[in-house]
Scaffold this active site. Sequence first.
Site, PDB file in Angstrom:
ATOM      1  CG  HIS A 186      -1.884  -1.100   1.189  1.00 51.23           C
ATOM      2  ND1 HIS A 186      -2.350  -2.014   2.340  1.00 51.23           N
ATOM      3  CD2 HIS A 186      -2.686  -1.631   0.269  1.00 51.23           C
ATOM      4  CE1 HIS A 186      -3.048  -2.638   2.084  1.00 51.23           C
ATOM      5  NE2 HIS A 186      -3.488  -2.499   0.966  1.00 51.23           N
TER       6      HIS A 186
ATOM      7  CE  LYS B 116     -20.995  -6.181   9.252  1.00 50.12           C
ATOM      8  NZ  LYS B 116     -21.591  -5.944   8.026  1.00 50.12           N
TER       9      LYS B 116
ATOM     10  NE  ARG C   6      -2.802  -7.703  -4.136  1.00 50.05           N
ATOM     11  CZ  ARG C   6      -3.550  -7.891  -3.110  1.00 50.05           C
ATOM     12  NH1 ARG C   6      -2.826  -8.231  -1.959  1.00 50.05           N
ATOM     13  NH2 ARG C   6      -4.783  -7.531  -3.028  1.00 50.05           N
TER      14      ARG C   6
ATOM     15  CB  SER D 156      -4.642  -6.901   4.494  1.00 48.30           C
ATOM     16  OG  SER D 156      -4.061  -5.472   3.736  1.00 48.30           O
TER      17      SER D 156
HETATM   18  P1  ADP Z   1      -9.990  -3.734  -0.439  1.00 45.03           P
HETATM   19  O1  ADP Z   1     -10.568  -4.274   0.922  1.00 45.03           O
HETATM   20  O2  ADP Z   1     -10.742  -2.334  -0.960  1.00 45.03           O
HETATM   21  O3  ADP Z   1      -9.676  -4.603  -1.388  1.00 45.03           O
HETATM   22  P2  ADP Z   1      -7.268  -3.357   0.633  1.00 45.03           P
HETATM   23  O4  ADP Z   1      -6.963  -2.656   1.777  1.00 45.03           O
HETATM   24  O5  ADP Z   1      -6.951  -4.774   0.477  1.00 45.03           O
HETATM   25  O6  ADP Z   1      -8.569  -2.990   0.057  1.00 45.03           O
HETATM   26  O7  ADP Z   1      -6.296  -2.848  -0.686  1.00 45.03           O
HETATM   27  C1  ADP Z   1      -6.461  -1.536  -1.040  1.00 45.03           C
HETATM   28  C2  ADP Z   1      -5.998  -1.353  -2.386  1.00 45.03           C
HETATM   29  O8  ADP Z   1      -4.480  -1.946  -2.440  1.00 45.03           O
HETATM   30  C3  ADP Z   1      -6.600  -2.365  -3.294  1.00 45.03           C
HETATM   31  O9  ADP Z   1      -6.511  -1.553  -4.751  1.00 45.03           O
HETATM   32  C4  ADP Z   1      -5.423  -3.497  -3.567  1.00 45.03           C
HETATM   33  O10 ADP Z   1      -5.612  -4.312  -4.890  1.00 45.03           O
HETATM   34  C5  ADP Z   1      -4.078  -2.581  -3.340  1.00 45.03           C
HETATM   35  N1  ADP Z   1      -3.240  -3.476  -2.830  1.00 45.03           N
HETATM   36  C6  ADP Z   1      -3.357  -4.099  -2.015  1.00 45.03           C
HETATM   37  N2  ADP Z   1      -2.182  -4.971  -1.518  1.00 45.03           N
HETATM   38  C7  ADP Z   1      -1.187  -4.656  -2.251  1.00 45.03           C
HETATM   39  C8  ADP Z   1       0.171  -4.953  -2.706  1.00 45.03           C
HETATM   40  N3  ADP Z   1       0.980  -5.609  -2.327  1.00 45.03           N
HETATM   41  N4  ADP Z   1       0.812  -4.109  -4.084  1.00 45.03           N
HETATM   42  C9  ADP Z   1      -0.156  -3.396  -4.855  1.00 45.03           C
HETATM   43  N5  ADP Z   1      -1.264  -3.100  -4.487  1.00 45.03           N
HETATM   44  C10 ADP Z   1      -1.970  -3.531  -3.233  1.00 45.03           C
END
Ligand code: ADP
Length: 154
Positions: free
Chosen positions: A18, A42, A92, A130
């Site tokens: 991120h 929630k 990704r 995550s």
């Molecule tokens: P969501 O719950 O909306 O999927 P995330 O917190 O998982 O949110 O991710 C937010 C954004 O960051 C999404 O566009 C996701 O694809 C991107 N993202 C998550 N992990 C990575 C990573 N390792 N490299 C690049 N982008 C990522």
Amino acid sequence: MKKIAIFPGSFDPFTKGHEDIVKRGLTLFDEIIVAIGHNTKKDNRYFNINLIIRKIEECFVRYENISVITYDELTASLAKKYKAKYLLRGLRNTTDFEYENSISQINKHLNLELESVFLITSPEYAYISSSIIREVHNYGGDISDYLPYSTKDL
Ligand code: ADP
């Protein structure tokens, strides 16, 4: 006019992947708002939301044009409220693409002025998600390599 982008996500937790997207996004936008989607009624998050906000703020303490907010509404409406014309997202793999594709169509439909902008993950962070970090942490594994801040108090 200032180019404002929202970087929406759950960020449970905010990872090096991120952080990389936000920093690279700064080459395109004047201001980036990291927006943590959070259902206030929630609380089903794994990591404490206030702690994550603090950690993200720590990461970008030197950047006046990066801010962190939480929200509990449609991302398309949030963008209007902040006069943001761009949604920043990371990609990704093809699974991300399938999901992002439909989300961006809906967002465009809800807010015609909104453009989604996708950055392809840097290869060194491509495997970081995550959900996997939550899994590792839940079983007592060390997650410090994946997060851009100290994990001692997580
Ligand atoms: P969501 O719950 O909306 O999927 P995330 O917190 O998982 O949110 O991710 C937010 C954004 O960051 C999404 O566009 C996701 O694809 C991107 N993202 C998550 N992990 C990575 C990573 N390792 N490299 C690049 N982008 C990522």
